[in-house]
Motif scaffolding. Structure first.
Motif, PDB file in Angstrom:
ATOM      1  N   ALA A   3       0.900  -1.354  -0.026  1.00 36.74           N
ATOM      2  CA  ALA A   3      -0.131   0.127   0.007  1.00 36.74           C
ATOM      3  C   ALA A   3       0.831   1.266   0.054  1.00 36.74           C
ATOM      4  N   SER A   4       0.737   2.088  -0.821  1.00 31.52           N
ATOM      5  CA  SER A   4       1.509   3.336  -1.163  1.00 31.52           C
ATOM      6  C   SER A   4       0.466   4.510  -0.871  1.00 31.52           C
ATOM      7  N   LEU A   5       1.058   5.466   0.012  1.00 31.64           N
ATOM      8  CA  LEU A   5       0.033   6.717   0.530  1.00 31.64           C
ATOM      9  C   LEU A   5       0.598   7.802  -0.363  1.00 31.64           C
ATOM     10  N   MET A   6      -0.351   8.450  -0.895  1.00 33.96           N
ATOM     11  CA  MET A   6       0.029   9.653  -1.771  1.00 33.96           C
ATOM     12  C   MET A   6      -1.156  10.774  -1.529  1.00 33.96           C
ATOM     13  N   GLY A   7      -0.941  11.661  -0.871  1.00 35.06           N
ATOM     14  CA  GLY A   7      -2.032  12.737  -0.458  1.00 35.06           C
ATOM     15  C   GLY A   7      -3.372  12.160  -0.207  1.00 35.06           C
ATOM     16  N   TYR A   8      -4.308  12.185  -1.112  1.00 34.95           N
ATOM     17  CA  TYR A   8      -5.733  11.642  -0.784  1.00 34.95           C
ATOM     18  C   TYR A   8      -5.743  10.026  -1.375  1.00 34.95           C
ATOM     19  N   HIS A   9      -4.897   9.553  -1.906  1.00 34.14           N
ATOM     20  CA  HIS A   9      -4.904   8.452  -2.465  1.00 34.14           C
ATOM     21  C   HIS A   9      -4.109   7.318  -1.971  1.00 34.14           C
ATOM     22  N   VAL A  10      -4.459   5.938  -2.103  1.00 32.26           N
ATOM     23  CA  VAL A  10      -3.922   4.895  -1.618  1.00 32.26           C
ATOM     24  C   VAL A  10      -3.777   4.103  -2.918  1.00 32.26           C
ATOM     25  N   LEU A  11      -2.379   3.584  -3.257  1.00 36.46           N
ATOM     26  CA  LEU A  11      -2.325   2.726  -4.389  1.00 36.46           C
ATOM     27  C   LEU A  11      -1.881   1.255  -3.852  1.00 36.46           C
ATOM     28  N   ILE A  12      -2.741   0.322  -4.536  1.00 36.29           N
ATOM     29  CA  ILE A  12      -2.236  -1.066  -4.039  1.00 36.29           C
ATOM     30  C   ILE A  12      -1.756  -1.611  -5.152  1.00 36.29           C
TER      31      ILE A  12
END
Length: 363
Positions: free
Chosen positions: A344-353
């Motif tokens: 899980a990668s956190l970027m601002g308001y987004h979470v990339l899986i």
């Protein structure tokens, strides 16, 4: 003795990118078309979770209130149960640290700019307040929890570190750094071993049983810039530190006095950006960290992408880079699940899986 620097690696062995032409190209060949990439993480895009989520989600009837993949999965797996959330604490109440309660996974500890360290549940209830400041001038920046020793450790913005047991009794409260304590970490194998990182440009190692004041540290590890994080490896044998400029360090827990291994890497600090922190894979000797391209960095090239970089923890060699053109912001935090097959990668308001299943990387 000056620290040994590893040679910078300008190109990774594998850039996980899928241009629209579906032909493999190097990062430099991608420069002119950096904004036109159709990228699919390790086998999937950010719309994935242990497989290609996009394909799975298209078959789901996602209710309007599910505005994200994570919410859609929650709805799909758990039905119409309430979506868990932290109780809102308003502007200025940013969460600075979060750890699940090892004794009850329906509860979690948080530290925050609200000036508290507390235990909460997913219904929004505060079960216990461990530390609290009654002024907006002081707040807590980090925390960690030990299941074995039943202790909670938290650090604040002026250099204080507080140790409490899980019943809330304060064991000690001492100023251990000159400035903000950005990170506290207990060794997973020897939980009396504590690492604290600070913007005073040091990481310090402590024996929880012998802390009496700021000079009672076991080791002090000076850095050239303020430090964002200090993480012990899952086996407790290494310590990974991330500064606020362009350096990742790997220390050996058996030889603290030996020069650390250095990995040059651009992740400079910006006031309104969540501090970038490198972290470990839970099963393999891999380090993952978000890249913030810096024109002053030695190996920077035009149109360099804001990738997620994976390094070999032993050699410092760049192994993989992940990138999604639809979410091309700066990745500040990366966290693997306990099995290590999903990132899980956190970027601002987004979470990339990102899923290992399709691409078969980080093995």
């Amino acid at each position: 003795m000056a620290p040994k620097k590893r040679p910078e690696t300008r190109k990774p062995l594998e850039m996980v990118l899928c241009p629209k032409s579906k032909k493999s190209r190097s990062p430099r060949e991608l420069e002119p078309a950096a904004k036109k990439l159709c990228v699919k993480g390790p086998g999937c895009s950010r719309r994935s979770d242990s497989g290609c989520l996009r394909e799975r989600l298209t078959s789901l009837q996602v209710p309007p209130q599910c505005r994200s993949i994570v919410r859609a999965l929650h709805h799909h797996k758990l039905g119409r149960t309430a979506w868990p959330s932290l109780q809102k604490i308003g502007a200025g109440g940013s969460i600075t640290g979060l750890k699940f309660n090892p004794l009850n996974t329906n509860q979690f500890f948080t530290s925050s700019m609200e000036g508290t360290t507390r235990l909460q549940d997913f219904k929004g209830n505060t079960l216990q307040v461990y530390t609290s400041y009654d002024t907006c001038n002081f707040w807590f920046c980090s925390l960690d929890v030990s299941e074995k020793s039943r202790v909670v450790v938290t650090g604040d913005n002026v250099g204080n570190v507080i140790l409490l047991n899980m019943d809330g009794r304060e064991l000690w409260n001492l100023r251990l750094h000159k400035k903000k304590v950005t990170h506290t970490a207990l060794n997973p194998r020897c939980d009396w071993f504590l690492a604290t990182a600070s913007v005073d440009q040091t990481v310090k190692i402590w024996d929880l049983r012998q802390v009496k004041g700021k000079s009672s540290f076991l080791y002090s590890l000076p850095h050239s810039h303020p430090v964002n994080a200090a993480h012990f490896s899952p086996d407790g044998a290494q310590l990974l530190t991330t500064d606020q400029k362009s350096e990742i360090r790997v220390y050996s827990a058996s030889q603290w006095d030996s020069p650390p291994s250095l990995i040059p890497h651009p992740h400079r600090h910006f006031q309104h950006l969540t501090p970038i922190k490198a972290s470990w894979h839970p099963r393999y000797n891999l380090i993952v960290v978000g890249r913030y391209p810096d024109p002053n960095f030695k190996s920077c090239f035009p149109h360099e992408l804001r990738t997620i970089d994976m390094f070999d923890g032993s050699s410092g060699k760049l192994m993989h880079q992940l990138y999604d053109s639809e979410s091309s912001g700066i990745i500040s935090l990366n966290e693997f699940n306990p099995m290590g097959d999903t990132l899980a990668s956190l970027m601002g308001y987004h979470v990339l899986i990102w899923s290992q299943e399709k691409a078969g990387i980080w093995k």
